[in-house]
Design an enzyme around this catalytic site. Structure first.
Site, PDB file in Angstrom:
ATOM      1  N   ASP A 243       9.333   2.631   0.144  1.00 45.42           N
ATOM      2  CA  ASP A 243       8.238   3.207   0.955  1.00 45.42           C
ATOM      3  C   ASP A 243       8.265   3.148   2.484  1.00 45.42           C
ATOM      4  O   ASP A 243       8.012   2.144   2.759  1.00 45.42           O
ATOM      5  CB  ASP A 243       6.775   2.887   0.176  1.00 45.42           C
ATOM      6  CG  ASP A 243       5.577   3.798   1.028  1.00 45.42           C
ATOM      7  OD1 ASP A 243       6.347   4.448   2.114  1.00 45.42           O
ATOM      8  OD2 ASP A 243       4.620   3.636   0.787  1.00 45.42           O
TER       9      ASP A 243
ATOM     10  N   TYR B 106       0.991  -1.101  -0.140  1.00 46.88           N
ATOM     11  CA  TYR B 106      -0.045  -0.123   0.143  1.00 46.88           C
ATOM     12  C   TYR B 106       0.913   1.334   0.047  1.00 46.88           C
ATOM     13  O   TYR B 106       1.838   1.282   0.725  1.00 46.88           O
ATOM     14  CB  TYR B 106      -0.954  -0.022   1.225  1.00 46.88           C
ATOM     15  CG  TYR B 106      -1.730   1.229   1.273  1.00 46.88           C
ATOM     16  CD1 TYR B 106      -2.961   1.547   0.638  1.00 46.88           C
ATOM     17  CD2 TYR B 106      -1.536   2.203   2.309  1.00 46.88           C
ATOM     18  CE1 TYR B 106      -3.712   2.404   0.576  1.00 46.88           C
ATOM     19  CE2 TYR B 106      -2.427   3.180   2.371  1.00 46.88           C
ATOM     20  CZ  TYR B 106      -3.491   3.536   1.791  1.00 46.88           C
ATOM     21  OH  TYR B 106      -4.283   4.569   1.755  1.00 46.88           O
TER      22      TYR B 106
ATOM     23  N   LYS C 118       3.888   8.751   9.008  1.00 46.37           N
ATOM     24  CA  LYS C 118       3.770   8.152  10.327  1.00 46.37           C
ATOM     25  C   LYS C 118       4.890   8.583  11.595  1.00 46.37           C
ATOM     26  O   LYS C 118       4.745   9.866  12.064  1.00 46.37           O
ATOM     27  CB  LYS C 118       3.616   6.589  10.127  1.00 46.37           C
ATOM     28  CG  LYS C 118       2.431   6.329   9.279  1.00 46.37           C
ATOM     29  CD  LYS C 118       1.951   4.995   9.228  1.00 46.37           C
ATOM     30  CE  LYS C 118       0.766   4.818   8.519  1.00 46.37           C
ATOM     31  NZ  LYS C 118       0.842   3.991   7.251  1.00 46.37           N
TER      32      LYS C 118
HETATM   33  C1  LIG Z   1       0.192   4.608   5.807  1.00 46.30           C
HETATM   34  C2  LIG Z   1       1.099   4.232   4.545  1.00 46.30           C
HETATM   35  C3  LIG Z   1       0.974   5.077   3.419  1.00 46.30           C
HETATM   36  C4  LIG Z   1      -0.028   6.490   3.183  1.00 46.30           C
HETATM   37  O1  LIG Z   1       0.196   7.285   4.572  1.00 46.30           O
HETATM   38  P1  LIG Z   1      -0.954   8.187   4.905  1.00 46.30           P
HETATM   39  O2  LIG Z   1      -0.475   9.309   5.886  1.00 46.30           O
HETATM   40  O3  LIG Z   1      -1.842   7.443   5.396  1.00 46.30           O
HETATM   41  O4  LIG Z   1      -1.680   8.937   3.670  1.00 46.30           O
HETATM   42  C5  LIG Z   1       1.424   5.095   2.629  1.00 46.30           C
HETATM   43  N1  LIG Z   1       2.528   4.064   2.392  1.00 46.30           N
HETATM   44  C6  LIG Z   1       2.675   3.158   3.466  1.00 46.30           C
HETATM   45  C7  LIG Z   1       3.831   2.110   3.346  1.00 46.30           C
HETATM   46  C8  LIG Z   1       1.782   3.326   4.746  1.00 46.30           C
HETATM   47  O5  LIG Z   1       1.716   2.488   5.488  1.00 46.30           O
END
Ligand SMILES: *Cc1c(COP(=O)(O)O)cnc(C)c1O
Length: 427
Positions: free
Chosen positions: A239, A144, A267
């Site tokens: 990511d 994701y 995060k």
């Molecule tokens: C949570 C997450 C996102 C998106 O971040 P948001 O702050 O919710 O937009 C993107 N990549 C990864 C790996 C994530 O866990």
């Protein structure tokens, strides 16, 4: 356990917000329960509007690595507020956090602060395309990367060559340059490179997949991605929105000893405030406006309060690196005890402070194997634990997060209850 107040709020919330929530997983639909409306939190505990107390293993989906309302972090927010909430002009704090991030995550020679992980990834991909002057990107099924149009895809039927939108409202045109490979499957990546020679701008990957439940990279998989991107003039983007400052102070890049061209953060980098960041090699980031021709902007980017919270969180982690050993040890203890409790009827994937229990008797190494898990059993497990004061992710396909605030006592209580659930189910 009372839930009247949460039920009342949930009913009202549904009048004003789709599903009563501001992000879908919060609605507890996968587990068939009423979501808890949280009133406050402290350390490893959250408290709901009915006065119930839980040991929290969601930790706001990752940011809360120090535990909730960590005193020095709260103080940093309060002090920053006194000086004004936002200016839309440069501040010293932005320079400070960028310098800290660059020192801890050396692949980020240059960066931009944004307001979410979604924005970080979306912007990183634009920069990667602008830099390489290529359009196509490769992502992995089950990873994701936020909810931007081009990344909300599922693999098309044509043997992984084309992606199709995975959400209504995403035009096909937005996903036609997104290619989908299989996590931990080198051949699927090689095939895409062969079929799209000279067209692939970047490969984006969660170095540890944590959004299909936790799935670890196979030995050599990340190294393979580093090599094949290099050989093909494509960029490698990690990511690290979840793994950043979690697997180690330098994230997955440091943990696995691999230097990607670009990294996205979210995060933990905001310590609980809406912050994301993307960055990488200086030559790549130099394409971003006003230096270069890739446009990206943000009214509240680098917001002084959010930045202050991020700085304090990163500084604290940097000067208390023993936290990583501690949370890793506690999570490994959880994982071992779960394996013991569930035997062959479950698989437990764990790395550092990330963990998932999958209710399946097959090893979970990729998206396909995650789908073998018994989500109804997960829902029963979730409910059993919730009713006894353990707050878990309300979905099989999310991670369990352990923070520095979780005590050995919290861990043992969690283990005792999971073991009880396993034995109740067995009878
Ligand atoms: C949570 C997450 C996102 C998106 O971040 P948001 O702050 O919710 O937009 C993107 N990549 C990864 C790996 C994530 O866990």
């Amino acid at each position: 356990m009372k839930e009247e107040r949460s039920a009342e709020l949930f009913a009202k919330a549904q009048r004003f917000m789709p599903g009563g929530v501001n992000s879908p997983v919060r609605a507890f639909r996968n587990v068939g329960r009423i979501p808890r409306f949280i009133k406050k939190a402290k350390g490893a505990r959250i408290f709901d509007e009915d006065g119930n107390e839980y040991i929290d293993y969601v930790c706001s989906w990752g940011p809360g690595i120090l535990g909730h309302a960590f005193p020095s972090v709260v103080k940093a927010a309060q002090e920053a507020c006194e000086d004004g909430l936002t200016f839309g002009a440069p501040t010293e704090k932005e320079v400070e956090i960028a310098e800290i991030i660059s020192r801890l995550v050396p692949a980020m020679e240059m960066m931009r602060l944004v307001n979410s992980g979604t924005e970080a990834v979306m912007s990183a991909i634009r920069a990667a395309r602008g830099f390489t002057k290529r359009d196509k990107i490769i992502k992995f099924k089950g990873c994701y990367h936020g909810h931007s149009d081009g990344l909300l895809v599922k693999a098309g039927s044509a043997a992984l060559t084309t992606a199709v939108p995975d959400s209504a409202g995403v035009p096909e045109g937005c996903t036609k340059d997104t290619l989908v490979a299989l996590y931990n499957d080198e051949e699927s990546v090689e095939n895409l490179f062969k079929a799209n020679e000279g067209k692939i701008a970047a490969v984006i990957v969660e170095p540890v997949a944590a959004n299909m439940g936790v799935v670890l990279p196979k030995d050599g998989f990340l190294k393979f991605l580093r090599r094949i991107t290099e050989e093909n003039g494509a960029l490698l983007i990690f990511d690290e929105v979840i793994t950043g400052f979690r697997l180690s102070i330098g994230g997955a890049a440091e943990f696995f000893g691999i230097k990607p061209d670009m990294i996205t953060l979210g995060k933990i980098v905001g310590g609980g405030m809406p912050v994301g960041a993307y960055g990488g090699r200086r030559d790549i980031m130099s394409v971003v406006s006003p230096l270069g021709t890739v446009y990206q902007a943000g009214t509240l980017s680098g917001n002084p309060v959010a930045t202050a919270v991020g700085i304090e969180t990163l500084k604290y982690l940097d000067s208390h690196r023993e936290i990583y050993g501690e949370i890793g040890r506690k999570t490994a203890r959880l994982a071992d005890a779960y394996r013991n409790a569930f035997g062959n009827s479950a698989r437990v994937n764990q790395i550092g402070s990330l963990m998932s229990v999958f209710f399946t008797d097959k090893d979970v190494t990729d998206y396909e194997s995650t789908q073998t898990s018994d989500t109804k059993r997960y829902a029963r497990y979730f409910s059993f634990m919730l009713d006894r004061g353990i707050y878990l992710a309300p979905s099989q396909f999310e991670a369990m997060f352990v923070s520095a605030a979780h005590t050995d006592g919290d861990v043992e209580r969690t283990i005792a209850l999971a073991t009880e659930f396993a034995s109740v189910e067995a009878h």
